[in-house]
Design an enzyme around this catalytic site. Sequence first.
Site, PDB file in Angstrom:
ATOM      1  N   GLY A  14       1.084  -1.321   0.079  1.00 32.69           N
ATOM      2  CA  GLY A  14       0.048  -0.062  -0.190  1.00 32.69           C
ATOM      3  C   GLY A  14       1.090   1.060  -0.033  1.00 32.69           C
ATOM      4  O   GLY A  14       0.608   2.319   0.778  1.00 32.69           O
ATOM      5  N   ALA A  15       1.894   1.296  -0.770  1.00 34.01           N
ATOM      6  CA  ALA A  15       2.910   2.130  -0.678  1.00 34.01           C
ATOM      7  C   ALA A  15       2.777   3.527  -1.659  1.00 34.01           C
ATOM      8  O   ALA A  15       3.582   4.386  -1.845  1.00 34.01           O
ATOM      9  CB  ALA A  15       4.339   1.637  -0.951  1.00 34.01           C
ATOM     10  N   ASN A  86       1.291  -2.608   5.357  1.00 34.69           N
ATOM     11  CA  ASN A  86       0.397  -1.438   5.727  1.00 34.69           C
ATOM     12  C   ASN A  86      -0.719  -1.270   4.777  1.00 34.69           C
ATOM     13  O   ASN A  86      -1.987  -0.828   5.156  1.00 34.69           O
ATOM     14  CB  ASN A  86       1.492  -0.305   5.252  1.00 34.69           C
ATOM     15  CG  ASN A  86       0.434   1.069   4.907  1.00 34.69           C
ATOM     16  OD1 ASN A  86       0.180   1.666   5.792  1.00 34.69           O
ATOM     17  ND2 ASN A  86       0.264   1.402   3.814  1.00 34.69           N
ATOM     18  N   SER A 144      -5.005  -0.532  13.785  1.00 31.96           N
ATOM     19  CA  SER A 144      -5.906   0.803  13.688  1.00 31.96           C
ATOM     20  C   SER A 144      -6.364   0.533  15.191  1.00 31.96           C
ATOM     21  O   SER A 144      -6.683  -0.296  15.952  1.00 31.96           O
ATOM     22  CB  SER A 144      -7.146   0.622  12.949  1.00 31.96           C
ATOM     23  OG  SER A 144      -8.073   1.351  13.102  1.00 31.96           O
ATOM     24  N   TYR A 157     -14.170  -3.982   9.687  1.00 31.51           N
ATOM     25  CA  TYR A 157     -12.646  -3.754  10.071  1.00 31.51           C
ATOM     26  C   TYR A 157     -12.089  -3.803  11.342  1.00 31.51           C
ATOM     27  O   TYR A 157     -10.891  -4.235  11.328  1.00 31.51           O
ATOM     28  CB  TYR A 157     -12.788  -2.055   9.388  1.00 31.51           C
ATOM     29  CG  TYR A 157     -11.242  -1.359   9.512  1.00 31.51           C
ATOM     30  CD1 TYR A 157     -10.540  -1.711   8.598  1.00 31.51           C
ATOM     31  CD2 TYR A 157     -11.352  -0.353  10.206  1.00 31.51           C
ATOM     32  CE1 TYR A 157      -9.252  -0.867   8.694  1.00 31.51           C
ATOM     33  CE2 TYR A 157      -9.975   0.423  10.320  1.00 31.51           C
ATOM     34  CZ  TYR A 157      -9.177   0.096   9.417  1.00 31.51           C
ATOM     35  OH  TYR A 157      -8.218   0.847   9.377  1.00 31.51           O
ATOM     36  N   ALA A 159     -13.022  -6.006  13.618  1.00 32.06           N
ATOM     37  CA  ALA A 159     -12.560  -7.190  14.050  1.00 32.06           C
ATOM     38  C   ALA A 159     -11.404  -7.786  13.072  1.00 32.06           C
ATOM     39  O   ALA A 159     -10.413  -8.467  13.626  1.00 32.06           O
ATOM     40  CB  ALA A 159     -13.684  -8.102  13.673  1.00 32.06           C
ATOM     41  N   ALA A 160     -11.197  -7.290  11.940  1.00 34.33           N
ATOM     42  CA  ALA A 160     -10.184  -7.671  11.238  1.00 34.33           C
ATOM     43  C   ALA A 160      -8.830  -7.362  11.635  1.00 34.33           C
ATOM     44  O   ALA A 160      -7.616  -7.838  11.677  1.00 34.33           O
ATOM     45  CB  ALA A 160     -10.250  -7.166   9.530  1.00 34.33           C
TER      46      ALA A 160
HETATM   47  N1  LIG Z   1      -5.866   7.048   7.579  1.00 33.65           N
HETATM   48  C1  LIG Z   1      -6.227   6.592   8.855  1.00 33.65           C
HETATM   49  O1  LIG Z   1      -6.998   7.452   9.233  1.00 33.65           O
HETATM   50  C2  LIG Z   1      -5.813   5.148   9.281  1.00 33.65           C
HETATM   51  C3  LIG Z   1      -6.384   4.916  10.530  1.00 33.65           C
HETATM   52  C4  LIG Z   1      -6.023   3.668  11.223  1.00 33.65           C
HETATM   53  C5  LIG Z   1      -5.268   2.947  10.712  1.00 33.65           C
HETATM   54  N2  LIG Z   1      -5.151   3.144   9.221  1.00 33.65           N
HETATM   55  C6  LIG Z   1      -4.510   2.251   8.337  1.00 33.65           C
HETATM   56  O2  LIG Z   1      -3.289   2.250   7.920  1.00 33.65           O
HETATM   57  C7  LIG Z   1      -3.008   1.990   6.550  1.00 33.65           C
HETATM   58  C8  LIG Z   1      -2.854   2.789   5.382  1.00 33.65           C
HETATM   59  O3  LIG Z   1      -4.091   3.517   5.359  1.00 33.65           O
HETATM   60  P1  LIG Z   1      -4.080   5.024   4.609  1.00 33.65           P
HETATM   61  O4  LIG Z   1      -5.025   5.789   5.154  1.00 33.65           O
HETATM   62  O5  LIG Z   1      -2.725   5.394   4.215  1.00 33.65           O
HETATM   63  O6  LIG Z   1      -4.759   4.343   3.123  1.00 33.65           O
HETATM   64  P2  LIG Z   1      -4.901   4.979   1.806  1.00 33.65           P
HETATM   65  O7  LIG Z   1      -4.511   6.608   1.882  1.00 33.65           O
HETATM   66  O8  LIG Z   1      -6.083   4.680   1.137  1.00 33.65           O
HETATM   67  O9  LIG Z   1      -3.844   4.149   0.875  1.00 33.65           O
HETATM   68  C9  LIG Z   1      -4.145   2.983   0.738  1.00 33.65           C
HETATM   69  C10 LIG Z   1      -3.019   2.193   0.043  1.00 33.65           C
HETATM   70  O10 LIG Z   1      -3.093   1.056  -0.321  1.00 33.65           O
HETATM   71  C11 LIG Z   1      -3.111   0.742  -1.699  1.00 33.65           C
HETATM   72  N3  LIG Z   1      -4.131  -0.353  -2.023  1.00 33.65           N
HETATM   73  C12 LIG Z   1      -5.534  -0.105  -1.979  1.00 33.65           C
HETATM   74  N4  LIG Z   1      -6.015  -1.215  -2.236  1.00 33.65           N
HETATM   75  C13 LIG Z   1      -5.169  -2.156  -2.689  1.00 33.65           C
HETATM   76  C14 LIG Z   1      -5.140  -3.381  -3.350  1.00 33.65           C
HETATM   77  N5  LIG Z   1      -6.467  -4.098  -3.424  1.00 33.65           N
HETATM   78  N6  LIG Z   1      -3.945  -3.762  -3.668  1.00 33.65           N
HETATM   79  C15 LIG Z   1      -2.842  -3.354  -3.285  1.00 33.65           C
HETATM   80  N7  LIG Z   1      -2.729  -2.011  -2.892  1.00 33.65           N
HETATM   81  C16 LIG Z   1      -3.904  -1.684  -2.506  1.00 33.65           C
HETATM   82  C17 LIG Z   1      -3.386   1.910  -2.353  1.00 33.65           C
HETATM   83  O11 LIG Z   1      -2.903   2.032  -3.778  1.00 33.65           O
HETATM   84  P3  LIG Z   1      -3.674   1.576  -4.837  1.00 33.65           P
HETATM   85  O12 LIG Z   1      -4.890   2.248  -4.737  1.00 33.65           O
HETATM   86  O13 LIG Z   1      -2.943   2.156  -6.197  1.00 33.65           O
HETATM   87  O14 LIG Z   1      -3.765   0.363  -4.916  1.00 33.65           O
HETATM   88  C18 LIG Z   1      -2.685   2.712  -1.457  1.00 33.65           C
HETATM   89  O15 LIG Z   1      -1.226   2.687  -1.841  1.00 33.65           O
HETATM   90  C19 LIG Z   1      -4.186   0.779   6.394  1.00 33.65           C
HETATM   91  O16 LIG Z   1      -3.813  -0.543   6.686  1.00 33.65           O
HETATM   92  C20 LIG Z   1      -5.473   1.451   7.286  1.00 33.65           C
HETATM   93  O17 LIG Z   1      -6.203   0.345   7.680  1.00 33.65           O
HETATM   94  C21 LIG Z   1      -5.181   4.320   8.450  1.00 33.65           C
END
Ligand SMILES: NC(=O)c1ccc[n+]([C@@H]2O[C@H](COP(=O)([O-])OP(=O)(O)OC[C@H]3O[C@@H](n4cnc5c(N)ncnc54)[C@H](OP(=O)(O)O)[C@@H]3O)[C@@H](O)[C@H]2O)c1
Length: 268
Positions: A14-15, A86, A144, A157, A159-160
């Site tokens: 998810g980079a 991530n 999270s 989410y 639960a996962a």
């Molecule tokens: N942001 C928050 O408030 C928050 C809070 C708590 C925890 N988190 C956790 O932090 C992590 C990152 O969250 P984020 O907010 O940075 O997410 P984000 O901005 O939505 O970015 C998600 C990343 O994952 C990739 N991705 C999405 N679907 C994918 C798939 N099917 N296969 C491969 N890559 C995929 C996306 O790239 P592509 O679309 O190009 O695939 C992107 O690089 C997650 O695990 C999330 O649960 C986030």
Amino acid sequence: MDLQLSGRVAVVTGASKGIGLAIAATLRAEGARVVAASRKLSPELAELVGDDLIHVPVDLMDPDAPGSVVRAAVDTFGGLDILVNNAGGPPPGITMPTFSFFDLDDENWRSVFEFNLFSTVRAVRAAIPAMLARGGGSIINISSTHARQPSAVNVDYGAAKAAMTNLGKALSDEFGPRGIRVNTVTPGPVRTPWWTDAGGAAEVFAAKVGMERDAVLDGTGAQMMNLTTGRLGEPQEIADVVALLASPRAASTTGADYIVDAGLLKTV
Ligand SMILES: NC(=O)c1ccc[n+]([C@@H]2O[C@H](COP(=O)([O-])OP(=O)(O)OC[C@H]3O[C@@H](n4cnc5c(N)ncnc54)[C@H](OP(=O)(O)O)[C@@H]3O)[C@@H](O)[C@H]2O)c1
């Protein structure tokens, strides 16, 4: 502080955006060689691609994808030292937040677990033999606050992610004696495209509570979510903790769960 990451090989899932992009950029800046996995190559990630960072385009809903990302690290950089699981949040075709258990059918549950938990399980399964071949490594799972604070919001989410946090502790116990550290980082709300994109969490949340989208992203949203810092977190603030956990400087830190949540959780 020298994090001693120079030359180490890292996989970050998810980079292309948000937290994962900040982690990939930070590990690279600290001297690591990085395999960055996502479906698409964003312009921001494209700027980092070069001798020390490659992009592997994969959909992590595909059960073979995590293994192919780990293979890319071994084939390109000769091994694997660091795995950052991530990728997570809404799987393709799903919008979050949801607000009740009854918003979710079996398909929601299945795809949320597939993306948030099983992609991590598969990445770890592929990574551990490669790490053992180098005498150890560091795995960091991005969980999270929903894992620790269950509620009607995003119940599948939560639960996962709770399962992911539990998995990290179990892995740390089994593989610590063989040199692999496993830690969890638990973010609260972080200002990423998940929140800020059109149709993203800020818009969904705003429609639900009758606020403006921008108000969710500024101090009003933080106040409603009871964030003691008064603002959402920034991706770099998660990436910096991940970089420390990836580093041999954190050699005695394993099985830990680092909360970086702007003060959201109120329990000890
Ligand atoms: N942001 C928050 O408030 C928050 C809070 C708590 C925890 N988190 C956790 O932090 C992590 C990152 O969250 P984020 O907010 O940075 O997410 P984000 O901005 O939505 O970015 C998600 C990343 O994952 C990739 N991705 C999405 N679907 C994918 C798939 N099917 N296969 C491969 N890559 C995929 C996306 O790239 P592509 O679309 O190009 O695939 C992107 O690089 C997650 O695990 C999330 O649960 C986030």
